[in-house]
Design an enzyme around this catalytic site. Structure first.
Site, mmCIF file in Angstrom:
data_model
loop_
_atom_site.group_PDB
_atom_site.id
_atom_site.type_symbol
_atom_site.label_atom_id
_atom_site.label_comp_id
_atom_site.label_asym_id
_atom_site.label_seq_id
_atom_site.Cartn_x
_atom_site.Cartn_y
_atom_site.Cartn_z
ATOM 1 N N GLY A 1 2.521 2.508 -2.891
ATOM 2 C CA GLY A 1 2.506 3.254 -4.157
ATOM 3 C C GLY A 1 1.469 4.348 -4.092
ATOM 4 O O GLY A 1 0.344 4.108 -3.693
ATOM 5 N N ASN B 1 -29.588 20.546 22.413
ATOM 6 C CA ASN B 1 -28.516 19.822 23.102
ATOM 7 C C ASN B 1 -27.182 20.543 23.084
ATOM 8 O O ASN B 1 -26.244 20.111 23.743
ATOM 9 C CB ASN B 1 -28.345 18.425 22.482
ATOM 10 N N TYR C 1 -36.057 16.684 16.331
ATOM 11 C CA TYR C 1 -34.641 16.383 16.518
ATOM 12 C C TYR C 1 -34.419 15.843 17.921
ATOM 13 O O TYR C 1 -34.724 16.520 18.911
ATOM 14 C CB TYR C 1 -33.763 17.636 16.308
ATOM 15 N N ARG D 1 -3.471 10.186 -9.355
ATOM 16 C CA ARG D 1 -4.633 10.330 -10.231
ATOM 17 C C ARG D 1 -5.962 10.401 -9.497
ATOM 18 O O ARG D 1 -6.994 10.677 -10.103
ATOM 19 C CB ARG D 1 -4.629 9.219 -11.283
ATOM 20 N N LYS E 1 -29.736 11.448 16.966
ATOM 21 C CA LYS E 1 -28.275 11.322 17.102
ATOM 22 C C LYS E 1 -27.920 10.962 18.527
ATOM 23 O O LYS E 1 -28.435 11.595 19.457
ATOM 24 C CB LYS E 1 -27.600 12.642 16.741
ATOM 25 N N ALA F 1 0.835 -1.195 0.000
ATOM 26 C CA ALA F 1 0.000 0.000 0.000
ATOM 27 C C ALA F 1 0.876 1.253 0.000
ATOM 28 O O ALA F 1 0.511 2.282 0.537
ATOM 29 C CB ALA F 1 -0.918 -0.011 1.208
ATOM 30 N N ASN G 1 -44.287 9.459 23.947
ATOM 31 C CA ASN G 1 -44.739 10.023 22.683
ATOM 32 C C ASN G 1 -44.143 11.417 22.517
ATOM 33 O O ASN G 1 -44.330 12.277 23.376
ATOM 34 C CB ASN G 1 -46.271 10.107 22.667
HETATM 35 C C1 UD1 Z 1 1.272 -4.522 -11.324
HETATM 36 C C2 UD1 Z 1 1.950 -5.786 -11.854
HETATM 37 C C3 UD1 Z 1 1.248 -6.223 -13.140
HETATM 38 C C4 UD1 Z 1 -0.218 -6.471 -12.874
HETATM 39 C C5 UD1 Z 1 -0.853 -5.232 -12.242
HETATM 40 C C6 UD1 Z 1 -2.228 -5.570 -11.799
HETATM 41 C C7 UD1 Z 1 4.304 -5.688 -11.235
HETATM 42 C C8 UD1 Z 1 5.685 -5.353 -11.679
HETATM 43 N N1 UD1 Z 1 3.333 -5.484 -12.111
HETATM 44 O O1 UD1 Z 1 1.494 -3.517 -12.296
HETATM 45 O O2 UD1 Z 1 1.840 -7.421 -13.653
HETATM 46 O O3 UD1 Z 1 -0.880 -6.813 -14.078
HETATM 47 O O4 UD1 Z 1 -0.112 -4.785 -11.107
HETATM 48 O O5 UD1 Z 1 -2.888 -4.419 -11.343
HETATM 49 O O6 UD1 Z 1 4.146 -6.153 -10.125
HETATM 50 N N2 UD1 Z 1 3.563 -0.638 -4.905
HETATM 51 C C9 UD1 Z 1 4.302 -0.331 -3.797
HETATM 52 N N3 UD1 Z 1 5.593 0.074 -3.930
HETATM 53 C C10 UD1 Z 1 6.178 0.177 -5.151
HETATM 54 C C11 UD1 Z 1 5.417 -0.123 -6.294
HETATM 55 C C12 UD1 Z 1 4.112 -0.540 -6.145
HETATM 56 O O7 UD1 Z 1 3.799 -0.436 -2.667
HETATM 57 O O8 UD1 Z 1 7.358 0.532 -5.205
HETATM 58 C C13 UD1 Z 1 2.179 -1.079 -4.746
HETATM 59 C C14 UD1 Z 1 1.182 -0.041 -5.223
HETATM 60 O O9 UD1 Z 1 0.694 0.726 -4.148
HETATM 61 C C15 UD1 Z 1 0.050 -0.893 -5.770
HETATM 62 C C16 UD1 Z 1 0.741 -2.171 -6.191
HETATM 63 O O10 UD1 Z 1 1.974 -2.222 -5.540
HETATM 64 O O11 UD1 Z 1 -0.888 -1.209 -4.754
HETATM 65 C C17 UD1 Z 1 0.929 -2.282 -7.695
HETATM 66 O O12 UD1 Z 1 1.741 -1.234 -8.147
HETATM 67 P P1 UD1 Z 1 1.512 -0.541 -9.531
HETATM 68 O O13 UD1 Z 1 2.572 0.433 -9.763
HETATM 69 O O14 UD1 Z 1 0.104 -0.093 -9.629
HETATM 70 O O15 UD1 Z 1 1.763 -1.796 -10.537
HETATM 71 P P2 UD1 Z 1 1.236 -1.940 -12.002
HETATM 72 O O16 UD1 Z 1 2.121 -1.223 -12.918
HETATM 73 O O17 UD1 Z 1 -0.209 -1.670 -12.059
#
Ligand code: UD1
Ligand code: CA
Length: 451
Positions: free
Chosen positions: A14, A372, A352, A18, A337, A12, A363
């Site tokens: 990455g 409140n 309320y 977007r 609430k 978690a 009632n």
């Molecule tokens: C990845 C897979 C791809 C797959 C796709 C599915 C790899 C190299 N590629 O690609 O084969 O089809 O997911 O959705 O594994 N994350 C980190 N640290 C990092 C990089 C990523 O925690 O350094 C986490 C991101 O938060 C995310 C997940 O790993 O939850 C996937 O990373 P993301 O960069 O989205 O990989 P994709 O390019 O989508």
């Protein structure tokens, strides 16, 4: 069910931009529950199931959410974003502890089910070193492609590194993998970053395992289950899939809904038997609805326990901390609430009730307001069993209305009222006989003179 121990590593760290939000991506909600919490709910749990969550630097809120959902979770920080294999290795200490199965899942894939994760573990028990979750993508662009030769998974090729021939493959990597714990670290440690993105790809684990004479397997699932969330549009799509699942489960459990597509549920909404939910009702988190209760149309409910046979709405709002007793009634344009409404009590219109208790059978007349809040603090209102609060009363908290007491309509009640007493607070009514007729006659006469 497997008897093998497990470690699930949830990535978690990455942080895409977007979502255009200051909230970390995996904390966005689907069905009132964070993306991360959905993934954690699918992860194996129990005594022999450990959990590791890898978060980005400065993302204490993500670690906190993981610990809220799974107090036993270990959290790790990936200081630089250098790819999925690099992220897994942030949890090295947890992996080194030596679980039989090491599962890797992404924190942004909330629709994954526990059943699928269990299915993914099966090949490990049968001797595979790695099992990869695959799906047939309607549009494979962007996904890693699963390269299968003679029925064997030989590699995963990322979009950026794939040949034209490989790009034509529609069997894709969902991102979820299971490793035999005996090989996991040895394989992942050998992953390099010689690729189009100079990242450490977890997907390279397949080719490395094959070279070492180990086997990799594919387990297929439905695309709907493995949708990754990167944008608000994808978040809304996941919500739609999740709502469909929750409605189907509610209908299966016997809830009557004449227009289920208009009812919005939370992941934890709990229903008893013979519950009816009319159209256009929204459930936030933490709601239970007991046997035989009816929720009428256009109600909004969060953090409330609705008792057996109770009736809510239409157009009611129940906020967190609400408990409705058996057979109680909360009618149209009533907001409740942090209040307990005991069995058989009624507040049927335009009211309320905040920070209050309403005793059994009381009632509450139309337009009653518990005052409140004084601008600084919240105060409690206690209304005894069988009390009758006349319409348009203001109960200025803290205040206590005794059991069986009467409050005259229109009263502003600032002092406690004893049991069985009457409290009336209003100015004396004056009546002038014939005044209206004289007034009209005068007005008409003036108007006629002008014309
Ligand atoms: C990845 C897979 C791809 C797959 C796709 C599915 C790899 C190299 N590629 O690609 O084969 O089809 O997911 O959705 O594994 N994350 C980190 N640290 C990092 C990089 C990523 O925690 O350094 C986490 C991101 O938060 C995310 C997940 O790993 O939850 C996937 O990373 P993301 O960069 O989205 O990989 P994709 O390019 O989508
Ligand atoms: Ca992704």
């Amino acid at each position: 069910m497997t008897s093998r121990s497990s470690l699930t590593v949830v990535l978690a760290a990455g942080e895409g931009t977007r979502m255009r939000s200051s909230l970390p991506k995996v904390l966005h909600p689907v069905a009132s529950r964070s993306l991360l919490a959905h993934v954690l709910a699918a992860a194996p749990d129990g005594e022999r199931a450990a959990l590791a969550v890898v978060v980005g630097p400065g993302h204490q809120a993500v670690a906190d959410e993981a610990l809220r959902v799974r107090p036993d979770a270990l959290t790790f920080v990936q200081h630089e974003r250098r790819g999925t294999a690099h992220a897994v290795l942030a949890a090295r200490d947890a992996i080194a502890a030596g679980a039989d199965d090491v599962l890797v899942a992404f924190g942004d894939t909330p629709l994954i089910s526990r059943r699928t994760l269990e299915r993914l573990r099966a090949p490990l028990a049968q001797g595979a070193a790695i099992a990869v979750l695959g799906f047939r993508a309607a549009d494979p662009t962007g996904y890693g492609r699963l390269v299968v030769k003679d029925g064997e998974l030989t590699a995963i090729r990322e979009q950026a590194d794939a040949s034209a021939e490989e790009r034509a493959i529609d069997l894709c990597n969902a991102g979820v993998m299971a490793f035999d714990g005996r090989h996991a670290l040895a394989i992942i440690d050998r992953i390099g970053s010689a690729n189009a993105k100079s990242e450490f790809y977890l997907t390279d684990a397949i080719a490395i395992a094959r070279e070492a004479g180990l086997r990799a397997a594919v387990i297929e699932t439905d695309e709907d289950e493995v949708r990754g969330i990167n944008t608000k549009a994808q978040l809304a799509e996941a919500e739609e899939v999740m709502q469909r699942r929750l409605r189907d489960a509610a209908l299966d459990a016997g809830v009557t809904m004449i227009a289920p597509e208009t009812v919005f549920l939370a992941a934890d909404t709990a229903f008893g038997r013979d519950v009816t939910v009319e159209p256009f009702v929204v459930f936030g988190p933490g709601v239970s609805v007991a046997d035989g209760a009816v929720v009428h149309a256009f109600s909004h409910i969060a953090g409330a326990a609705i008792g057996p046979g109770a009736s809510v709405g239409p157009y009611a709002r129940l906020r967190p901390g609400t408990t409705l007793g058996a057979g109680s009634r909360i009618g149209n344009f009533v907001e409740v609430k942090a209040a307990t409404i005991e069995a058989g009590a009624k507040a049927n219109h335009l009211t309320y009730l905040g920070d209050s208790t309403v005793g059994a059978g009381a009632n509450i007349g139309a337009g009653t307001i518990t005052c409140n809040y004084d601008g600084f603090d919240k105060h409690r209102t206690e209304i005894g069993a069988g009390a009758f609060v006349g319409s348009n009363s203001s109960l200025v908290a803290p205040v206590r209305i005794g059991a069986g007491a009467y409050i005259g309509s229109g009263s502003v009640v600032t002092r406690d009222v004893p049991d069985d007493a009457l409290a009336v607070e209003r100015s004396t009514q004056t009546v002038r006989e014939g005044w209206a007729r004289r007034f009209r006659d005068l007005k008409r006469a003036r108007k006629e003179r002008k014309e």
